[in-house]
Motif scaffolding. Structure first.
Motif, PDB file in Angstrom:
ATOM      1  N   LEU A  37      -7.132 100.002  32.320  1.00  0.00           N
ATOM      2  CA  LEU A  37      -7.645  99.773  33.671  1.00  0.00           C
ATOM      3  C   LEU A  37      -7.447 101.012  34.540  1.00  0.00           C
ATOM      4  CD1 LEU A  37      -6.449  96.102  34.172  1.00  0.00           C
ATOM      5  CD2 LEU A  37      -8.819  96.887  34.328  1.00  0.00           C
ATOM      6  N   ALA A  38      -6.320 101.694  34.368  1.00  0.00           N
ATOM      7  CA  ALA A  38      -6.052 102.909  35.138  1.00  0.00           C
ATOM      8  C   ALA A  38      -7.045 104.015  34.777  1.00  0.00           C
ATOM      9  CB  ALA A  38      -4.621 103.377  34.903  1.00  0.00           C
ATOM     10  N   GLU A  39      -7.310 104.172  33.486  1.00  0.00           N
ATOM     11  CA  GLU A  39      -8.237 105.214  33.045  1.00  0.00           C
ATOM     12  C   GLU A  39      -9.670 104.864  33.433  1.00  0.00           C
ATOM     13  OE1 GLU A  39      -9.416 108.800  31.721  1.00  0.00           O
ATOM     14  OE2 GLU A  39      -7.334 108.110  31.914  1.00  0.00           O
ATOM     15  N   MET A  40     -10.030 103.586  33.357  1.00  0.00           N
ATOM     16  CA  MET A  40     -11.368 103.168  33.787  1.00  0.00           C
ATOM     17  C   MET A  40     -11.571 103.464  35.271  1.00  0.00           C
ATOM     18  SD  MET A  40     -11.988  99.546  31.836  1.00  0.00           S
ATOM     19  CE  MET A  40     -12.353  99.485  30.082  1.00  0.00           C
ATOM     20  N   LYS A  41     -10.573 103.175  36.058  1.00  0.00           N
ATOM     21  CA  LYS A  41     -10.659 103.480  37.492  1.00  0.00           C
ATOM     22  C   LYS A  41     -10.852 104.970  37.703  1.00  0.00           C
ATOM     23  CE  LYS A  41      -8.045 103.146  41.812  1.00  0.00           C
ATOM     24  NZ  LYS A  41      -6.760 102.748  42.448  1.00  0.00           N
ATOM     25  N   ASN A  42     -10.128 105.767  36.944  1.00  0.00           N
ATOM     26  CA  ASN A  42     -10.211 107.222  37.045  1.00  0.00           C
ATOM     27  C   ASN A  42     -11.602 107.742  36.671  1.00  0.00           C
ATOM     28  OD1 ASN A  42      -9.078 109.941  37.286  1.00  0.00           O
ATOM     29  ND2 ASN A  42      -9.154 110.021  35.050  1.00  0.00           N
ATOM     30  N   GLN A  43     -12.253 107.048  35.712  1.00  0.00           N
ATOM     31  CA  GLN A  43     -13.551 107.508  35.220  1.00  0.00           C
ATOM     32  C   GLN A  43     -14.737 106.766  35.845  1.00  0.00           C
ATOM     33  OE1 GLN A  43     -14.145 108.586  31.181  1.00  0.00           O
ATOM     34  NE2 GLN A  43     -11.971 108.740  30.703  1.00  0.00           N
ATOM     35  N   GLY A  44     -14.464 105.891  36.783  1.00  0.00           N
ATOM     36  CA  GLY A  44     -15.546 105.198  37.468  1.00  0.00           C
ATOM     37  C   GLY A  44     -16.144 104.035  36.698  1.00  0.00           C
ATOM     38  N   ILE A  45     -15.395 103.520  35.724  1.00  0.00           N
ATOM     39  CA  ILE A  45     -15.850 102.371  34.942  1.00  0.00           C
ATOM     40  C   ILE A  45     -15.240 101.109  35.536  1.00  0.00           C
ATOM     41  CG2 ILE A  45     -15.844 101.263  32.656  1.00  0.00           C
ATOM     42  CD1 ILE A  45     -15.491 104.119  31.472  1.00  0.00           C
ATOM     43  N   VAL A  46     -16.080 100.147  35.865  1.00  0.00           N
ATOM     44  CA  VAL A  46     -15.587  98.898  36.459  1.00  0.00           C
ATOM     45  C   VAL A  46     -15.805  97.768  35.460  1.00  0.00           C
ATOM     46  CG1 VAL A  46     -15.755  97.276  38.380  1.00  0.00           C
ATOM     47  CG2 VAL A  46     -16.184  99.722  38.759  1.00  0.00           C
ATOM     48  N   PRO A  47     -14.733  97.248  34.860  1.00  0.00           N
ATOM     49  CA  PRO A  47     -14.910  96.137  33.924  1.00  0.00           C
ATOM     50  C   PRO A  47     -15.394  94.886  34.655  1.00  0.00           C
ATOM     51  CG  PRO A  47     -12.572  96.485  34.374  1.00  0.00           C
ATOM     52  CD  PRO A  47     -13.312  97.615  35.036  1.00  0.00           C
ATOM     53  N   THR A  48     -16.129  94.077  33.939  1.00  0.00           N
ATOM     54  CA  THR A  48     -16.648  92.840  34.525  1.00  0.00           C
ATOM     55  C   THR A  48     -15.565  91.777  34.619  1.00  0.00           C
ATOM     56  OG1 THR A  48     -18.829  93.304  33.589  1.00  0.00           O
ATOM     57  CG2 THR A  48     -18.389  91.025  34.245  1.00  0.00           C
ATOM     58  N   VAL A  49     -14.716  91.739  33.596  1.00  0.00           N
ATOM     59  CA  VAL A  49     -13.709  90.682  33.531  1.00  0.00           C
ATOM     60  C   VAL A  49     -12.476  91.154  32.774  1.00  0.00           C
ATOM     61  CG1 VAL A  49     -14.673  89.705  31.394  1.00  0.00           C
ATOM     62  CG2 VAL A  49     -13.345  88.248  32.910  1.00  0.00           C
ATOM     63  N   VAL A  50     -11.334  90.625  33.183  1.00  0.00           N
ATOM     64  CA  VAL A  50     -10.075  90.806  32.451  1.00  0.00           C
ATOM     65  C   VAL A  50      -9.527  89.413  32.147  1.00  0.00           C
ATOM     66  CG1 VAL A  50      -7.717  91.685  32.491  1.00  0.00           C
ATOM     67  CG2 VAL A  50      -9.549  92.987  33.607  1.00  0.00           C
ATOM     68  N   ILE A  51      -9.295  89.154  30.868  1.00  0.00           N
ATOM     69  CA  ILE A  51      -8.729  87.869  30.442  1.00  0.00           C
ATOM     70  C   ILE A  51      -7.343  88.139  29.877  1.00  0.00           C
ATOM     71  CG2 ILE A  51      -9.007  85.832  28.990  1.00  0.00           C
ATOM     72  CD1 ILE A  51     -11.996  86.376  28.898  1.00  0.00           C
ATOM     73  N   GLU A  52      -6.325  87.530  30.487  1.00  0.00           N
ATOM     74  CA  GLU A  52      -4.939  87.725  30.050  1.00  0.00           C
ATOM     75  C   GLU A  52      -4.384  86.440  29.437  1.00  0.00           C
ATOM     76  OE1 GLU A  52      -2.354  90.609  32.485  1.00  0.00           O
ATOM     77  OE2 GLU A  52      -3.375  89.396  33.993  1.00  0.00           O
ATOM     78  N   GLU A  53      -3.664  86.591  28.349  1.00  0.00           N
ATOM     79  CA  GLU A  53      -2.979  85.453  27.732  1.00  0.00           C
ATOM     80  C   GLU A  53      -1.539  85.382  28.222  1.00  0.00           C
ATOM     81  OE1 GLU A  53      -1.121  84.187  23.443  1.00  0.00           O
ATOM     82  OE2 GLU A  53      -3.205  84.863  23.421  1.00  0.00           O
ATOM     83  N   ARG A  54      -1.174  84.240  28.768  1.00  0.00           N
ATOM     84  CA  ARG A  54       0.203  83.972  29.191  1.00  0.00           C
ATOM     85  C   ARG A  54       0.832  83.010  28.187  1.00  0.00           C
ATOM     86  NH1 ARG A  54       0.523  81.747  35.044  1.00  0.00           N
ATOM     87  NH2 ARG A  54       0.165  83.968  35.545  1.00  0.00           N
ATOM     88  N   SER A  55       1.747  83.508  27.380  1.00  0.00           N
ATOM     89  CA  SER A  55       2.349  82.694  26.323  1.00  0.00           C
ATOM     90  C   SER A  55       3.693  83.284  25.916  1.00  0.00           C
ATOM     91  CB  SER A  55       1.422  82.649  25.096  1.00  0.00           C
ATOM     92  OG  SER A  55       1.297  83.946  24.526  1.00  0.00           O
ATOM     93  N   LYS A  56       4.440  82.558  25.081  1.00  0.00           N
ATOM     94  CA  LYS A  56       5.710  83.070  24.563  1.00  0.00           C
ATOM     95  C   LYS A  56       5.486  84.321  23.726  1.00  0.00           C
ATOM     96  CE  LYS A  56       8.695  80.086  26.188  1.00  0.00           C
ATOM     97  NZ  LYS A  56       9.754  80.541  27.149  1.00  0.00           N
ATOM     98  N   LEU A  57       4.411  84.324  22.940  1.00  0.00           N
ATOM     99  CA  LEU A  57       4.106  85.488  22.123  1.00  0.00           C
ATOM    100  C   LEU A  57       3.803  86.692  23.012  1.00  0.00           C
ATOM    101  CD1 LEU A  57       3.596  86.762  19.338  1.00  0.00           C
ATOM    102  CD2 LEU A  57       1.215  85.979  19.517  1.00  0.00           C
ATOM    103  N   ALA A  58       3.057  86.462  24.084  1.00  0.00           N
ATOM    104  CA  ALA A  58       2.731  87.538  25.017  1.00  0.00           C
ATOM    105  C   ALA A  58       4.005  88.114  25.639  1.00  0.00           C
ATOM    106  CB  ALA A  58       1.795  87.024  26.104  1.00  0.00           C
ATOM    107  N   GLU A  59       4.935  87.239  26.012  1.00  0.00           N
ATOM    108  CA  GLU A  59       6.209  87.684  26.591  1.00  0.00           C
ATOM    109  C   GLU A  59       6.948  88.611  25.639  1.00  0.00           C
ATOM    110  OE1 GLU A  59       9.103  84.917  28.227  1.00  0.00           O
ATOM    111  OE2 GLU A  59       7.461  83.701  29.004  1.00  0.00           O
ATOM    112  N   LYS A  60       6.997  88.218  24.372  1.00  0.00           N
ATOM    113  CA  LYS A  60       7.743  88.999  23.378  1.00  0.00           C
ATOM    114  C   LYS A  60       7.086  90.354  23.152  1.00  0.00           C
ATOM    115  CE  LYS A  60       9.512  88.856  18.656  1.00  0.00           C
ATOM    116  NZ  LYS A  60       9.734  88.029  17.446  1.00  0.00           N
ATOM    117  N   ARG A  61       5.783  90.356  22.923  1.00  0.00           N
ATOM    118  CA  ARG A  61       5.087  91.606  22.622  1.00  0.00           C
ATOM    119  C   ARG A  61       5.074  92.550  23.829  1.00  0.00           C
ATOM    120  NH1 ARG A  61       2.272  90.846  17.702  1.00  0.00           N
ATOM    121  NH2 ARG A  61       3.677  89.472  16.540  1.00  0.00           N
ATOM    122  N   CYS A  62       4.875  91.991  25.017  1.00  0.00           N
ATOM    123  CA  CYS A  62       4.841  92.833  26.213  1.00  0.00           C
ATOM    124  C   CYS A  62       6.223  93.343  26.589  1.00  0.00           C
ATOM    125  CB  CYS A  62       4.235  92.072  27.384  1.00  0.00           C
ATOM    126  SG  CYS A  62       2.478  91.750  27.170  1.00  0.00           S
ATOM    127  N   GLY A  63       7.260  92.584  26.202  1.00  0.00           N
ATOM    128  CA  GLY A  63       8.628  93.021  26.477  1.00  0.00           C
ATOM    129  C   GLY A  63       8.936  94.354  25.832  1.00  0.00           C
TER     130      GLY A  63
END
Length: 270
Positions: A37-63
């Motif tokens: 998202l930071a690089e897209m902003k820098n290059q003028g690319i605007v994504p249409t949608v961001v879908i995030e998964e909120r789960s125990k697995l997400a917590e572990k991997r993102c940790g």
């Protein structure tokens, strides 16, 4: 960019970029998705949608990534910051599983041309099929040798040059057609573990943007010739491998390997 990258610097007008509807699928707060998202902003690319998964697995991997980024890239904004700054141009949805029916329905309704994986679980075929051009993944390991989970750690332990491999998503993990491989410049990030992880995320973000620009301009994916026909090894997640990699980097005799060609990749124990 490394000399091994397939990309030339392409200039693409914002008008052309705006015609390609791009989405990001990611675990909630994942560093790779935020770097994208930071690089897209820098290059003028605007994504249409961001879908995030909120789960125990997400917590572990993102940790794992959070621990590194708080040291190496502490000012990396959160997804909500990008959403708020978009003035309603980026749609945002939290789901419990990126592969469930709710996500599939929402993804289809968004009419996306290309989904980019910003650090997420293995996505199923029905999710790949929700977008016109499928999905791409930026895998922080040199393919085909280092597949699966924690590839940076595996690369360090097995003395393999660290790279980001951008590829199309297929039904087999990390086996899709390559769009690019870029080797990490260790003279830039050194041997500090946190900086290596941060650098792979930043390079992956640049690769993703380059694919978006190429696809918007030509309507075809960039291609990168396979480095080998080797089957490689697909690693599972291992909570202990981070510390093992850190210890390996701390060895007095450690020297970061550089890419000298496929014949110099050492055998990887299965």
């Amino acid at each position: 960019m490394s000399e091994y990258s397939s990309f030339n610097k392409e200039e693409v007008s914002l008008e052309v970029l705006s015609k390609l509807r791009v989405g990001i699928l990611m675990f909630e707060h994942h560093a790779l998705g935020r770097c994208m998202l930071a690089e897209m902003k820098n290059q003028g690319i605007v994504p249409t949608v961001v879908i995030e998964e909120r789960s125990k697995l997400a917590e572990k991997r993102c940790g794992f990534y959070f621990r590194q980024m708080v040291v190496s890239y502490p000012d990396l904004p959160l997804v909500k910051d990008f959403i708020e700054e978009s003035d309603g141009n980026i749609s945002h949805k939290i789901v419990s599983n990126i592969n469930n029916e709710e996500t599939e329905t929402f993804a289809k309704s968004a009419n996306i041309d290309l989904f980019i994986l910003g650090g997420v679980r293995i996505i199923k075929d029905h999710m790949v099929e929700t977008s016109k051009h499928g999905s791409i993944n930026c895998h922080p390991g040199v393919l085909p040798w280092v597949q699966g989970s924690l590839p940076v750690c595996r690369s360090i332990i097995h003395d393999i040059p660290i790279a980001s491999a951008c590829h199309r998503v297929s039904s087999e993990v990390d086996k899709g057609a390559l769009c690019d491989i870029t080797f990490i410049d260790r003279s830039t990030c050194g041997n500090r573990f946190e900086d290596i992880i941060s650098e792979t995320c930043k390079v992956g973000a640049i690769q993703a943007c380059n694919v978006v620009k190429h696809l918007a301009k030509t309507n075809v994916f960039p291609t990168f010739e396979d480095l080998s026909t080797d089957e490689g090894v697909c690693f599972n997640w291992d909570d202990d491998v981070e510390q093992e990699a850190r210890c390996y980097l701390a060895r007095p005799d450690y020297v970061a390997p550089i890419w000298l060609g496929p014949q110099h990749i050492p055998p990887i124990p299965v």
